[in-house]
Scaffold this active site. Structure first.
Site, mmCIF file in Angstrom:
data_model
loop_
_atom_site.group_PDB
_atom_site.id
_atom_site.type_symbol
_atom_site.label_atom_id
_atom_site.label_comp_id
_atom_site.label_asym_id
_atom_site.label_seq_id
_atom_site.Cartn_x
_atom_site.Cartn_y
_atom_site.Cartn_z
ATOM 1 C CE1 TYR A 142 -3.516 -2.639 0.708
ATOM 2 C CE2 TYR A 142 -4.639 -0.568 1.120
ATOM 3 C CZ TYR A 142 -4.681 -1.919 0.859
ATOM 4 O OH TYR A 142 -5.902 -2.543 0.754
ATOM 5 C CE LYS A 190 1.796 -17.719 -2.440
ATOM 6 N NZ LYS A 190 0.898 -18.875 -2.545
ATOM 7 C CG ASP A 222 -2.013 -20.189 -1.125
ATOM 8 O OD1 ASP A 222 -1.451 -20.138 -0.005
ATOM 9 O OD2 ASP A 222 -1.513 -20.803 -2.092
ATOM 10 C CG ASP A 246 -8.033 -4.726 1.655
ATOM 11 O OD1 ASP A 246 -8.979 -4.242 2.300
ATOM 12 O OD2 ASP A 246 -7.961 -4.684 0.413
ATOM 13 C CG ASP A 250 -13.718 -6.902 2.123
ATOM 14 O OD1 ASP A 250 -13.566 -6.177 3.127
ATOM 15 O OD2 ASP A 250 -14.140 -6.473 1.023
HETATM 16 C C1 IPM Z 1 -10.345 -1.147 4.024
HETATM 17 C C2 IPM Z 1 -10.629 -0.570 2.661
HETATM 18 C C3 IPM Z 1 -9.482 0.348 2.277
HETATM 19 C C4 IPM Z 1 -8.220 -0.499 2.183
HETATM 20 C C5 IPM Z 1 -9.688 1.154 0.987
HETATM 21 C C6 IPM Z 1 -10.970 1.943 1.006
HETATM 22 C C7 IPM Z 1 -8.510 2.042 0.704
HETATM 23 O O1 IPM Z 1 -10.821 -1.579 1.729
HETATM 24 O O2 IPM Z 1 -10.213 -0.365 4.984
HETATM 25 O O3 IPM Z 1 -10.263 -2.369 4.139
HETATM 26 O O4 IPM Z 1 -7.946 -1.104 1.148
HETATM 27 O O5 IPM Z 1 -7.491 -0.546 3.174
HETATM 28 MG MG MG Z 2 -10.823 -3.541 2.551
#
Ligand code: IPM
Ligand code: MG
Length: 359
Positions: A142, A190, A222, A246, A250
């Site tokens: 990032y 990884k 993975d 990240d 999710d």
């Molecule tokens: C998160 C989001 C952010 C990230 C984006 C909006 C930049 O997906 O906080 O997980 O990738 O960190």
């Molecule tokens: Mg995210």
């Protein structure tokens, strides 16, 4: 206690969900005798529109002098498909993380029995799953440089960088969390491919020796992605680098039944930030339909982490559970035709806090 918080509603549904969380925070402060002081500031697309910068200096100054930051969401479709955009809303979030030194993003993944029917996984797989993902937040791909395009535009590159110091502080934090929980830590990397992951593993193996009581396992990302859906109950604390975290969070969030339920805390060197893990959901902006629970639960984390007020945090969680039990919920989790508005859910929870007896 004096509670000084910076409110950064951001974009999309951000303002709506933050205003519900704020009504809950106000009720808690009144009930428990705290003095609340809130100041608002711009971030994301809203800040670009106002002054061309997604994390203006004035916003940063407010965050620095506050005890905690309540954050809504960032992102606007106006920028998503424009590869030439000079400045993007998400840069505001990254600038905030970097300038506040928020190196750890804590994302608790817990299930709510009322929502298990919404999970894409079988009930028996996900029931009672309860783990914490600790995501490194200010390093890795990032932030690594160089990043960009070759002169002819035919090649693009990103750089993933980690230093020993960056890995040490986040892995130590993960061990501290493990010590307070089931003493089981999964370090996700990884290391079969990436040099940064090999450094993660080397540093983690060194720190592992300081925590002999904790059972440590190392897992490739993975494989971790697969195990989170195959057997989520096996995890207790997961620690990983920025991008893996990240993606995995999710994935982890939806197994609980709704992305709209999970809060997060970002902590580090300066003021901590509390925000839902979901995005700005622009399609729902202004419609009063978004689920405010992740933001309200983020407010609970705020009382706990930033102010050490556990009773207040528990009261918020209790009210949230009761709204689920009463099925007083937004459309993402409601049974057919029985959805409430964002503002109605917020008002229900606020009222529950006001009227429930102080334990
Ligand atoms: C998160 C989001 C952010 C990230 C984006 C909006 C930049 O997906 O906080 O997980 O990738 O960190
Ligand atoms: Mg995210």
């Amino acid at each position: 206690m004096n509670i000084n918080i910076a409110i950064l509603p951001g974009d999309g549904i951000g303002p709506e969900i933050v205003s519900q969380a704020l009504s809950v925070i106000k009720a808690v402060c009144e009930k428990y005798g705290h003095t609340l002081n809130c100041e608002y500031a711009l971030t994301g697309a809203a800040a670009i529109d106002a002054c061309g910068n997604p994390y203006p200096d004035a916003t940063h100054e407010l965050c620095m002098k506050s005890d905690a930051v309540l954050f809504g969401a960032i992102g606007s479709p106006r920028y998503d498909n424009d590869p030439d955009a000079k400045v993007r809303p998400e840069q505001g979030l990254l600038a905030m993380r970097q300038k506040l030194g928020l190196y750890a993003n804590i994302r608790p993944v817990s299930t709510f029995s009322e929502l298990l029917h919404r999970s894409p996984l079988r009930r028996d797989l996900v029931e009672n799953a309860d783990f914490i993902c600790i995501r490194e937040l200010t390093g890795g791909i990032y932030f690594g440089r160089p990043q960009g395009r070759s002169e002819d535009g035919n090649t693009a590159y990103d750089t993933c960088t980690y230093t020993v110091a960056e890995i040490e502080r986040i892995v130590r934090l993960a061990y501290q969390y493990s010590m307070k929980r089931k003493k089981r830590l999964t370090v996700v990397d990884k290391a079969n491919i990436l040099a940064t992951s090999r450094l993660w593993r080397q540093v983690s193996q060194k720190i592992e020796k300081e925590y002999p009581e904790v059972e440590t396992e190392y897992m490739f990302v993975d494989n971790a992605a697969m195990q989170i859906i195959q057997n989520p109950k096996r995890f207790d604390v997961i620690v990983t680098e920025n991008m893996f975290g990240d993606i995995l969070t999710d994935e982890a969030s939806v197994i609980t039944g709704s992305l709209g339920m999970l809060p997060s805390a970002s902590i580090g060197i300066h003021t901590s930030v509390f925000e839902p893990i979901h995005g700005s959901y622009p399609q729902a902006a202004g419609k009063d339909i978004a689920n405010p629970l992740a933001t309200i639960l983020s407010a609970a984390l705020m009382f706990e982490y930033a102010f050490n007020l556990n009773r207040e945090a528990e009261d918020i969680r209790r009210a949230v559970y009761e709204s689920l039990k009463a099925e007083f919920v937004t459309e993402d989790i409601a049974a057919n035709g029985n959805a409430r508005k964002t503002s109605e859910v917020g008002a229900w929870i606020t009222e529950s806090i006001k009227t429930s007896v102080n334990k």
